[in-house]
Design a protein around this motif. Sequence first.
Motif, PDB file in Angstrom:
ATOM      1  N   VAL A  98       0.838  -1.195   0.000  1.00  0.00           N
ATOM      2  CA  VAL A  98       0.000   0.000   0.000  1.00  0.00           C
ATOM      3  C   VAL A  98       0.873   1.245   0.000  1.00  0.00           C
ATOM      4  N   THR A  99       0.303   2.325  -0.463  1.00  0.00           N
ATOM      5  CA  THR A  99       0.959   3.617  -0.273  1.00  0.00           C
ATOM      6  C   THR A  99       0.722   4.004   1.186  1.00  0.00           C
ATOM      7  N   GLY A 100       1.787   4.330   1.905  1.00  0.00           N
ATOM      8  CA  GLY A 100       1.650   4.578   3.338  1.00  0.00           C
ATOM      9  C   GLY A 100       2.460   5.767   3.809  1.00  0.00           C
ATOM     10  N   TRP A 101       2.168   6.213   4.998  1.00  0.00           N
ATOM     11  CA  TRP A 101       2.872   7.350   5.573  1.00  0.00           C
ATOM     12  C   TRP A 101       2.847   7.256   7.092  1.00  0.00           C
ATOM     13  N   THR A 102       3.773   7.977   7.694  1.00  0.00           N
ATOM     14  CA  THR A 102       3.809   8.061   9.146  1.00  0.00           C
ATOM     15  C   THR A 102       4.152   9.495   9.521  1.00  0.00           C
ATOM     16  N   PRO A 103       3.534  10.018  10.581  1.00  0.00           N
ATOM     17  CA  PRO A 103       2.684   9.373  11.556  1.00  0.00           C
ATOM     18  C   PRO A 103       1.355   8.861  10.977  1.00  0.00           C
ATOM     19  N   HIS A 104       0.926   7.688  11.442  1.00  0.00           N
ATOM     20  CA  HIS A 104      -0.402   7.159  11.154  1.00  0.00           C
ATOM     21  C   HIS A 104      -0.695   6.020  12.113  1.00  0.00           C
ATOM     22  N   TRP A 105      -1.966   5.896  12.517  1.00  0.00           N
ATOM     23  CA  TRP A 105      -2.347   4.883  13.496  1.00  0.00           C
ATOM     24  C   TRP A 105      -2.104   3.465  13.009  1.00  0.00           C
ATOM     25  N   LYS A 106      -2.043   3.258  11.702  1.00  0.00           N
ATOM     26  CA  LYS A 106      -1.874   1.883  11.206  1.00  0.00           C
ATOM     27  C   LYS A 106      -0.559   1.275  11.693  1.00  0.00           C
ATOM     28  N   PHE A 107       0.455   2.127  11.931  1.00  0.00           N
ATOM     29  CA  PHE A 107       1.728   1.606  12.428  1.00  0.00           C
ATOM     30  C   PHE A 107       1.627   1.186  13.893  1.00  0.00           C
ATOM     31  N   ALA A 108       0.701   1.781  14.607  1.00  0.00           N
ATOM     32  CA  ALA A 108       0.477   1.399  15.996  1.00  0.00           C
ATOM     33  C   ALA A 108      -0.384   0.142  16.077  1.00  0.00           C
ATOM     34  N   SER A 109      -1.235  -0.052  15.078  1.00  0.00           N
ATOM     35  CA  SER A 109      -2.174  -1.179  15.104  1.00  0.00           C
ATOM     36  C   SER A 109      -1.612  -2.446  14.479  1.00  0.00           C
ATOM     37  N   TYR A 110      -0.713  -2.306  13.502  1.00  0.00           N
ATOM     38  CA  TYR A 110      -0.178  -3.460  12.768  1.00  0.00           C
ATOM     39  C   TYR A 110       1.350  -3.436  12.765  1.00  0.00           C
ATOM     40  N   ASP A 111       1.949  -4.607  12.543  1.00  0.00           N
ATOM     41  CA  ASP A 111       3.399  -4.697  12.326  1.00  0.00           C
ATOM     42  C   ASP A 111       3.663  -4.462  10.844  1.00  0.00           C
ATOM     43  N   LEU A 112       4.157  -3.283  10.521  1.00  0.00           N
ATOM     44  CA  LEU A 112       4.355  -2.869   9.137  1.00  0.00           C
ATOM     45  C   LEU A 112       5.796  -2.427   8.927  1.00  0.00           C
ATOM     46  N   LYS A 113       6.181  -2.349   7.664  1.00  0.00           N
ATOM     47  CA  LYS A 113       7.497  -1.814   7.337  1.00  0.00           C
ATOM     48  C   LYS A 113       7.439  -1.101   5.991  1.00  0.00           C
ATOM     49  N   PHE A 114       8.343  -0.143   5.832  1.00  0.00           N
ATOM     50  CA  PHE A 114       8.517   0.533   4.558  1.00  0.00           C
ATOM     51  C   PHE A 114       9.463  -0.293   3.696  1.00  0.00           C
ATOM     52  N   MET A 283       6.268   3.012   0.173  1.00  0.00           N
ATOM     53  CA  MET A 283       5.532   1.764  -0.020  1.00  0.00           C
ATOM     54  C   MET A 283       5.616   0.957   1.267  1.00  0.00           C
ATOM     55  N   VAL A 284       4.479   0.494   1.737  1.00  0.00           N
ATOM     56  CA  VAL A 284       4.398  -0.177   3.038  1.00  0.00           C
ATOM     57  C   VAL A 284       3.825  -1.582   2.882  1.00  0.00           C
ATOM     58  N   VAL A 285       4.388  -2.512   3.660  1.00  0.00           N
ATOM     59  CA  VAL A 285       3.903  -3.894   3.620  1.00  0.00           C
ATOM     60  C   VAL A 285       3.841  -4.467   5.027  1.00  0.00           C
ATOM     61  N   PRO A 286       3.029  -5.503   5.248  1.00  0.00           N
ATOM     62  CA  PRO A 286       3.040  -6.205   6.538  1.00  0.00           C
ATOM     63  C   PRO A 286       4.414  -6.828   6.776  1.00  0.00           C
ATOM     64  N   ASP A 287       4.814  -6.883   8.023  1.00  0.00           N
ATOM     65  CA  ASP A 287       6.144  -7.357   8.369  1.00  0.00           C
ATOM     66  C   ASP A 287       6.334  -8.842   8.058  1.00  0.00           C
ATOM     67  N   TYR A 288       5.238  -9.589   7.923  1.00  0.00           N
ATOM     68  CA  TYR A 288       5.384 -11.019   7.630  1.00  0.00           C
ATOM     69  C   TYR A 288       5.769 -11.279   6.176  1.00  0.00           C
ATOM     70  N   MET A 289       5.733 -10.278   5.335  1.00  0.00           N
ATOM     71  CA  MET A 289       6.099 -10.471   3.936  1.00  0.00           C
ATOM     72  C   MET A 289       7.619 -10.532   3.797  1.00  0.00           C
ATOM     73  N   ASP A 290       8.090 -11.492   3.044  1.00  0.00           N
ATOM     74  CA  ASP A 290       9.530 -11.737   2.907  1.00  0.00           C
ATOM     75  C   ASP A 290      10.096 -10.917   1.749  1.00  0.00           C
ATOM     76  N   ILE A 291      10.109  -9.622   1.923  1.00  0.00           N
ATOM     77  CA  ILE A 291      10.658  -8.712   0.927  1.00  0.00           C
ATOM     78  C   ILE A 291      11.065  -7.434   1.646  1.00  0.00           C
ATOM     79  N   GLU A 292      12.139  -6.795   1.174  1.00  0.00           N
ATOM     80  CA  GLU A 292      12.671  -5.625   1.876  1.00  0.00           C
ATOM     81  C   GLU A 292      12.761  -4.377   1.013  1.00  0.00           C
TER      82      GLU A 292
END
Length: 301
Positions: A98-114, A283-292
């Motif tokens: 997803v297109t993502g940004w921080t600050p945003h609550w989604k980072f507090a609610s989910y394990d995400l990474k850029f 670009m943001v993805v869930p931390d369980y995805m095996d890509i950096e």
Amino acid sequence: MIKLKSIGIPLYLSFSLLLTGCGNGEEAEDNGEETANLSEALDYTITGIEPGAGTMDLANNTLEEYENLEGWELLEGSTAGMLTELGEAIDNEEPIIVTGWTPHWKFASYDLKFLEDPKGTFGGVENINTIVRKGLEEDMPNAYKILDRFHWEPEDMEAVMLEAQDVSFEEAAKNWIEENQDSVDEWTEGIEKVDGKAIELVSTPWDTERSSGHVMKAVLEQQGFKVTLTPVDPAVMFQSVANGEGDASLAPWLPVTHGSFYEETKEDMVDLGENLTGARIGMVVPDYMDIESIEDLQPKE
């Protein structure tokens, strides 16, 4: 095309495409196959937000600059829809970018990474600035001083955004003010109150800016101002301050996200500088995805 659903929007501040990372080394061939499978599983799509948002312009530029994103599609929709798709994907442990940004609550609610952005198409760390119309200092010196002094941290913005998932932004802003009166006192120290002077704040319609806008609205109202808070598209936000129709905005993301709008209007307004530092887009993805990295993705065959 994915059908995006509507939900209420929650909290955090950097824009980016989030995704998980791949291994490398001697298993490069296997990893290449894995990322190819991942790219196919994603149907070569990135879930975006509203067309016209600065984050979408940067994402479109990213698709053009990275050769390995040949054939990929950026889906237009809404912030609420993107958050719905993200939440559903995480619930099912499915891949999503997803297109993502921080600050945003989604980072507090989910394990995400850029995802890493080697070409720097999303820019680096950003600031959120305060801009005001020319003449505001002379017309409303009290409001001008408060706006000029306003500065808070990403954690402050996120706290308002997160609470606003359960209550209104008005209530979340007032609660934040009550809990952070020392900061508010620094913004208003020595400033006399007024009697119903009207002022209009223009902003963009996202939770980050709803947070800062409602906090400033409440602070100015405590000082006796009659405040209108108007959400508009980014281009209109800059134009309204530059032509004097709006008095001020706390919402410009600089130097990259809203940079083109800023350059077009900077001579016709006053930039009071940063009110928040440490924002990011990408670009943001869930931390369980095996890509950096964005470069780990594969082109569409």
